[in-house]
Design a protein around this motif. Structure first.
Motif, PDB file in Angstrom:
ATOM      1  N   THR A  95       0.907  -1.334   0.104  1.00 59.02           N
ATOM      2  CA  THR A  95       0.078   0.093   0.113  1.00 59.02           C
ATOM      3  C   THR A  95       1.018   1.317  -0.088  1.00 59.02           C
ATOM      4  O   THR A  95       0.417   2.239  -0.455  1.00 59.02           O
ATOM      5  N   VAL A  96       2.083   1.200   0.854  1.00 56.47           N
ATOM      6  CA  VAL A  96       2.897   2.386   0.718  1.00 56.47           C
ATOM      7  C   VAL A  96       3.578   2.706  -0.442  1.00 56.47           C
ATOM      8  O   VAL A  96       3.734   3.607  -0.942  1.00 56.47           O
ATOM      9  N   SER A  97       3.969   1.358  -1.106  1.00 54.41           N
ATOM     10  CA  SER A  97       4.530   1.538  -2.606  1.00 54.41           C
ATOM     11  C   SER A  97       3.729   2.094  -3.582  1.00 54.41           C
ATOM     12  O   SER A  97       2.180   2.015  -3.425  1.00 54.41           O
ATOM     13  N   SER A  98       4.144   2.720  -4.500  1.00 57.28           N
ATOM     14  CA  SER A  98       3.289   3.417  -5.666  1.00 57.28           C
ATOM     15  C   SER A  98       2.845   2.414  -6.468  1.00 57.28           C
ATOM     16  O   SER A  98       3.480   1.412  -6.960  1.00 57.28           O
ATOM     17  N   PRO A  99       1.449   2.436  -6.809  1.00 55.39           N
ATOM     18  CA  PRO A  99       0.836   1.463  -7.928  1.00 55.39           C
ATOM     19  C   PRO A  99       1.691   1.485  -8.955  1.00 55.39           C
ATOM     20  O   PRO A  99       2.443   2.485  -9.402  1.00 55.39           O
ATOM     21  N   VAL A 100       1.514   0.161  -9.727  1.00 57.57           N
ATOM     22  CA  VAL A 100       2.315   0.086 -11.125  1.00 57.57           C
ATOM     23  C   VAL A 100       2.033   0.922 -11.948  1.00 57.57           C
ATOM     24  O   VAL A 100       0.868   1.225 -12.215  1.00 57.57           O
ATOM     25  N   GLY A 101       2.870   1.539 -12.575  1.00 61.25           N
ATOM     26  CA  GLY A 101       2.888   2.719 -13.696  1.00 61.25           C
ATOM     27  C   GLY A 101       2.950   3.992 -13.263  1.00 61.25           C
ATOM     28  O   GLY A 101       2.822   4.896 -14.059  1.00 61.25           O
ATOM     29  N   CYS A 102       3.239   4.382 -12.013  1.00 61.23           N
ATOM     30  CA  CYS A 102       3.228   5.704 -11.241  1.00 61.23           C
ATOM     31  C   CYS A 102       4.525   5.674 -10.559  1.00 61.23           C
ATOM     32  O   CYS A 102       5.036   4.921  -9.872  1.00 61.23           O
ATOM     33  N   GLU A 103       5.337   6.867 -10.856  1.00 57.30           N
ATOM     34  CA  GLU A 103       6.597   7.393 -10.270  1.00 57.30           C
ATOM     35  C   GLU A 103       6.226   8.110  -9.034  1.00 57.30           C
ATOM     36  O   GLU A 103       5.466   8.467  -8.816  1.00 57.30           O
ATOM     37  N   ALA A 112      -4.302   2.847 -12.530  1.00 57.85           N
ATOM     38  CA  ALA A 112      -3.341   2.283 -11.877  1.00 57.85           C
ATOM     39  C   ALA A 112      -3.669   1.751 -10.589  1.00 57.85           C
ATOM     40  O   ALA A 112      -3.504   0.773 -10.253  1.00 57.85           O
ATOM     41  N   VAL A 113      -4.816   2.433  -9.917  1.00 55.30           N
ATOM     42  CA  VAL A 113      -5.299   2.104  -8.694  1.00 55.30           C
ATOM     43  C   VAL A 113      -6.020   0.582  -8.886  1.00 55.30           C
ATOM     44  O   VAL A 113      -6.086  -0.240  -8.111  1.00 55.30           O
ATOM     45  N   ILE A 114      -6.773   0.657  -9.942  1.00 52.72           N
ATOM     46  CA  ILE A 114      -7.441  -0.708 -10.487  1.00 52.72           C
ATOM     47  C   ILE A 114      -6.827  -1.603 -10.472  1.00 52.72           C
ATOM     48  O   ILE A 114      -6.722  -2.644 -10.174  1.00 52.72           O
ATOM     49  N   HIS A 115      -5.441  -1.496 -11.315  1.00 52.77           N
ATOM     50  CA  HIS A 115      -4.547  -2.511 -11.564  1.00 52.77           C
ATOM     51  C   HIS A 115      -3.925  -2.933 -10.316  1.00 52.77           C
ATOM     52  O   HIS A 115      -3.843  -4.322 -10.246  1.00 52.77           O
ATOM     53  N   PHE A 116      -3.703  -1.963  -9.641  1.00 53.49           N
ATOM     54  CA  PHE A 116      -2.971  -2.481  -8.035  1.00 53.49           C
ATOM     55  C   PHE A 116      -4.153  -3.429  -7.205  1.00 53.49           C
ATOM     56  O   PHE A 116      -3.519  -4.371  -6.792  1.00 53.49           O
ATOM     57  N   LEU A 117      -5.248  -2.912  -7.284  1.00 55.53           N
ATOM     58  CA  LEU A 117      -6.269  -3.782  -6.397  1.00 55.53           C
ATOM     59  C   LEU A 117      -6.502  -5.230  -7.074  1.00 55.53           C
ATOM     60  O   LEU A 117      -6.807  -6.140  -6.255  1.00 55.53           O
ATOM     61  N   GLU A 118      -6.491  -5.181  -8.632  1.00 58.17           N
ATOM     62  CA  GLU A 118      -6.714  -6.428  -9.240  1.00 58.17           C
ATOM     63  C   GLU A 118      -5.527  -7.486  -8.770  1.00 58.17           C
ATOM     64  O   GLU A 118      -5.652  -8.621  -8.703  1.00 58.17           O
ATOM     65  N   GLY A 119      -4.188  -6.929  -8.589  1.00 59.86           N
ATOM     66  CA  GLY A 119      -3.084  -7.861  -7.966  1.00 59.86           C
ATOM     67  C   GLY A 119      -3.233  -8.307  -6.774  1.00 59.86           C
ATOM     68  O   GLY A 119      -2.949  -9.576  -6.591  1.00 59.86           O
ATOM     69  N   ILE A 120      -3.687  -7.477  -5.907  1.00 62.22           N
ATOM     70  CA  ILE A 120      -3.914  -8.025  -4.516  1.00 62.22           C
ATOM     71  C   ILE A 120      -5.065  -8.923  -4.505  1.00 62.22           C
ATOM     72  O   ILE A 120      -5.044 -10.199  -3.662  1.00 62.22           O
TER      73      ILE A 120
END
Length: 209
Positions: A95-103, A112-120
């Protein structure tokens, strides 16, 4: 390799069997593993240990079995709690780390948030699949244990039947031997009852006693 024992169980052997089985129950092991461990120590088969446990020893340790089961549940709770803490720590790190695709320091986008949640979500599904496989494995182990106990009981029953047949056969041989001796004795007795005497003319004649 020491021969497999088939003699009667002693009180100390029953105590050892109970201690090992209760330990395996408490630590989450299987009874089959306990029977194999005891069998190696006593030079008996695991099937014989399983039959002894189910037919006699288990009845003497009902309270001990319940206590071991409670201790196993408490141990499982502790393990689940530790695993939950590890998962929470992992989620916190992600959660602290930036989602994939965001510097770092960049604006977080909705995709990017959707992609991050799908990974979880995929990780959660993988964990659920692991738990299901674990449950299926435990069910298979229990089923195999039941089959093993049934086969042990059936083997014990057949062994008793075989011993009974052997005893009947020995009894029949003894009866036949006694009958043969009686026939021999009767023949000898019949021969002893026959005697000969000389008549007036000097000839031998047979006389029954």
């Amino acid at each position: 390799m020491s021969p497999t024992r088939q003699d009667a169980w002693s009180q100390d052997e029953d105590l050892l069997l109970a201690e090992v089985v209760l330990r395996h129950i408490r630590e989450g092991g299987t009874q089959l593993q306990a029977f194999e461990e005891v069998g190696k120590q006593l030079s008996r088969t695991s099937a014989a240990c399983g039959f002894r446990w189910n037919s006699y020893v288990r009845k003497q340790y009902k309270s001990g079995i319940e206590l071991a089961k409670r201790q196993r549940k408490e141990l499982k709770k502790q393990v689940v709690t530790i695993e939950g803490e590890v998962i929470q720590d992992s989620v916190k790190v992600e959660t602290v780390s930036s989602p994939v695709g965001c510097e770092q320091g960049a604006t977080i986008t909705f995709p990017a948030v959707i992609h991050f949640l799908e990974g979880i979500h995929q990780k959660a599904e993988g964990w659920a699949s692991f738990e299901e496989d674990r449950k299926n494995s435990l069910d298979k182990i229990k089923e195999l244990e039941k089959k093993t106990f049934y086969l042990a009981a059936e083997n014990e029953r057949l062994s008793k039947n075989l011993k009974a047949i052997e005893e009947d056969y020995r009894s029949l041989i003894e009866i036949m031997e006694r009958a043969r001796k009686m026939v021999v004795l009767q023949d000898e007795d019949r021969q002893q009852k026959v005697k000969f005497q000389m008549d007036k003319n000097g000839n031998l004649e047979r006389v029954e006693k």
